[in-house]
Design an enzyme around this catalytic site. Sequence first.
Site, mmCIF file in Angstrom:
data_model
loop_
_atom_site.group_PDB
_atom_site.id
_atom_site.type_symbol
_atom_site.label_atom_id
_atom_site.label_comp_id
_atom_site.label_asym_id
_atom_site.label_seq_id
_atom_site.Cartn_x
_atom_site.Cartn_y
_atom_site.Cartn_z
ATOM 1 N N ARG A 24 -8.963 8.467 -15.038
ATOM 2 C CA ARG A 24 -7.615 7.877 -15.080
ATOM 3 C C ARG A 24 -6.791 8.416 -16.234
ATOM 4 O O ARG A 24 -5.567 8.480 -16.156
ATOM 5 C CB ARG A 24 -7.696 6.349 -15.223
ATOM 6 C CG ARG A 24 -8.299 5.639 -14.018
ATOM 7 C CD ARG A 24 -8.013 4.142 -14.126
ATOM 8 N NE ARG A 24 -8.826 3.332 -13.230
ATOM 9 C CZ ARG A 24 -8.532 3.055 -11.961
ATOM 10 N NH1 ARG A 24 -7.449 3.561 -11.416
ATOM 11 N NH2 ARG A 24 -9.313 2.292 -11.235
ATOM 12 N N PHE A 54 -8.838 14.483 -2.328
ATOM 13 C CA PHE A 54 -9.039 13.363 -3.233
ATOM 14 C C PHE A 54 -8.480 13.699 -4.606
ATOM 15 O O PHE A 54 -8.879 14.649 -5.252
ATOM 16 C CB PHE A 54 -10.509 12.937 -3.322
ATOM 17 C CG PHE A 54 -10.620 11.549 -3.878
ATOM 18 C CD1 PHE A 54 -10.364 10.450 -3.063
ATOM 19 C CD2 PHE A 54 -10.898 11.335 -5.217
ATOM 20 C CE1 PHE A 54 -10.392 9.156 -3.588
ATOM 21 C CE2 PHE A 54 -10.930 10.046 -5.744
ATOM 22 C CZ PHE A 54 -10.683 8.957 -4.922
ATOM 23 N N ASP A 63 -8.260 7.259 -10.127
ATOM 24 C CA ASP A 63 -9.664 7.376 -10.523
ATOM 25 C C ASP A 63 -10.554 7.816 -9.393
ATOM 26 O O ASP A 63 -10.204 7.753 -8.215
ATOM 27 C CB ASP A 63 -10.171 6.001 -10.987
ATOM 28 C CG ASP A 63 -10.417 5.052 -9.807
ATOM 29 O OD1 ASP A 63 -9.475 4.847 -8.997
ATOM 30 O OD2 ASP A 63 -11.550 4.547 -9.667
ATOM 31 N N GLU A 76 3.464 1.673 -7.314
ATOM 32 C CA GLU A 76 2.128 2.008 -6.793
ATOM 33 C C GLU A 76 1.712 3.400 -7.256
ATOM 34 O O GLU A 76 2.557 4.225 -7.599
ATOM 35 C CB GLU A 76 2.164 1.989 -5.251
ATOM 36 C CG GLU A 76 1.618 0.710 -4.634
ATOM 37 C CD GLU A 76 0.097 0.600 -4.745
ATOM 38 O OE1 GLU A 76 -0.525 1.306 -5.576
ATOM 39 O OE2 GLU A 76 -0.479 -0.198 -3.995
ATOM 40 N N ASP A 77 0.418 3.657 -7.236
ATOM 41 C CA ASP A 77 -0.072 4.986 -7.589
ATOM 42 C C ASP A 77 0.013 5.938 -6.397
ATOM 43 O O ASP A 77 0.478 7.057 -6.500
ATOM 44 C CB ASP A 77 -1.509 4.928 -8.144
ATOM 45 C CG ASP A 77 -2.494 4.206 -7.231
ATOM 46 O OD1 ASP A 77 -2.095 3.632 -6.196
ATOM 47 O OD2 ASP A 77 -3.705 4.206 -7.558
ATOM 48 N N LYS A 86 -5.419 -0.807 -11.057
ATOM 49 C CA LYS A 86 -5.153 -0.183 -12.341
ATOM 50 C C LYS A 86 -4.440 1.146 -12.150
ATOM 51 O O LYS A 86 -3.891 1.715 -13.089
ATOM 52 C CB LYS A 86 -6.488 0.091 -13.073
ATOM 53 C CG LYS A 86 -7.320 -1.134 -13.301
ATOM 54 C CD LYS A 86 -8.714 -0.709 -13.810
ATOM 55 C CE LYS A 86 -9.699 -1.751 -13.395
ATOM 56 N NZ LYS A 86 -11.059 -1.290 -13.233
ATOM 57 N N GLY A 87 -4.444 1.641 -10.915
ATOM 58 C CA GLY A 87 -4.001 3.015 -10.651
ATOM 59 C C GLY A 87 -2.590 3.346 -11.081
ATOM 60 O O GLY A 87 -2.303 4.483 -11.432
ATOM 61 N N ASP A 92 -1.785 5.772 0.754
ATOM 62 C CA ASP A 92 -2.776 6.582 1.472
ATOM 63 C C ASP A 92 -2.825 6.070 2.916
ATOM 64 O O ASP A 92 -1.968 6.432 3.725
ATOM 65 C CB ASP A 92 -4.098 6.431 0.703
ATOM 66 C CG ASP A 92 -5.233 7.283 1.238
ATOM 67 O OD1 ASP A 92 -4.975 8.393 1.699
ATOM 68 O OD2 ASP A 92 -6.387 6.832 1.173
HETATM 69 P P1 IMP Z 1 -4.224 2.650 0.804
HETATM 70 O O1 IMP Z 1 -5.260 3.394 1.602
HETATM 71 O O2 IMP Z 1 -2.832 3.176 1.078
HETATM 72 O O3 IMP Z 1 -4.336 1.179 1.017
HETATM 73 O O4 IMP Z 1 -4.513 2.944 -0.738
HETATM 74 C C1 IMP Z 1 -5.379 2.120 -1.466
HETATM 75 C C2 IMP Z 1 -5.643 2.606 -2.861
HETATM 76 O O5 IMP Z 1 -6.659 3.583 -2.783
HETATM 77 C C3 IMP Z 1 -4.539 3.279 -3.645
HETATM 78 O O6 IMP Z 1 -3.666 2.392 -4.271
HETATM 79 C C4 IMP Z 1 -5.374 4.036 -4.664
HETATM 80 O O7 IMP Z 1 -5.701 3.209 -5.754
HETATM 81 C C5 IMP Z 1 -6.596 4.423 -3.888
HETATM 82 N N1 IMP Z 1 -6.529 5.837 -3.424
HETATM 83 C C6 IMP Z 1 -6.107 6.330 -2.247
HETATM 84 N N2 IMP Z 1 -6.184 7.664 -2.200
HETATM 85 C C7 IMP Z 1 -6.667 8.040 -3.419
HETATM 86 C C8 IMP Z 1 -6.952 9.332 -4.021
HETATM 87 O O8 IMP Z 1 -6.777 10.429 -3.463
HETATM 88 N N3 IMP Z 1 -7.449 9.271 -5.299
HETATM 89 C C9 IMP Z 1 -7.646 8.115 -5.978
HETATM 90 N N4 IMP Z 1 -7.365 6.903 -5.461
HETATM 91 C C10 IMP Z 1 -6.897 6.872 -4.187
HETATM 92 MG MG MG Z 2 -3.909 1.316 -6.241
#
Ligand code: IMP
Ligand code: MG
Length: 182
Positions: free
Chosen positions: A167, A154, A161, A101-102, A45-46, A105
């Site tokens: 959100r 964070f 979220d 993408e949001d 949903k991000g 990370d």
């Molecule tokens: P990944 O670690 O790159 O696979 O990211 C996975 C998902 O974790 C992202 O699409 C976000 O939805 C969530 N995420 C990562 N870092 C944050 C943050 O700082 N705040 C909120 N959601 C996060």
């Molecule tokens: Mg996401």
Amino acid sequence: MMEQGNDCERILFTAEDIAAQVKKAAAWLDERFEGTVPLAVSVLKGSVIFFCDLVRAMKTPVQMDFMTLSSYGSGSSSSGMPKIVMDLSAPVEGRDVLLVEDIVDSGHTLVKLKELLGGRGAKSFTVVSLLDKPSRREVDVKADYSCFTVGNEFIVGYGLDYAQRYRNLPYIGVLKREIYEK
Ligand code: IMP
Ligand code: MG
């Protein structure tokens, strides 16, 4: 009334900062997708708030589709391997895909998405992310375009979220530690 805005330690990007970056991203995409009708995919949903603003700032006609992956559970640390919870409704074969993408990370989600959609015969694949958090990367991957780079903190708001909250904050901020460490 519960004031969710008070749970941010500080604001990183205001609604105005975001709008300016969305406009720049849309212009970059219009140039890249000239003459095509990309399949714009929001990873729920991000990314949904960013997605809605981004596609409306673009002049290129797009088709819209949505996908949900499992990722974090309700906490603030990555669970590793994302799976599809809700798939796209449109076929990807032969399409110019614009993945929205949001945040990138650890990078695991993006690697998984590239693998999943790449295997479906997309003609091209472009990734736009609202945020990039390069200090946390575990795999070598990045978006083609990111609006903002953030540090190892964070982040919540504008789609992002913590435990499904925050959100709908109109800005992007750093969540107070005491909230996710309690
Ligand atoms: P990944 O670690 O790159 O696979 O990211 C996975 C998902 O974790 C992202 O699409 C976000 O939805 C969530 N995420 C990562 N870092 C944050 C943050 O700082 N705040 C909120 N959601 C996060
Ligand atoms: Mg996401």
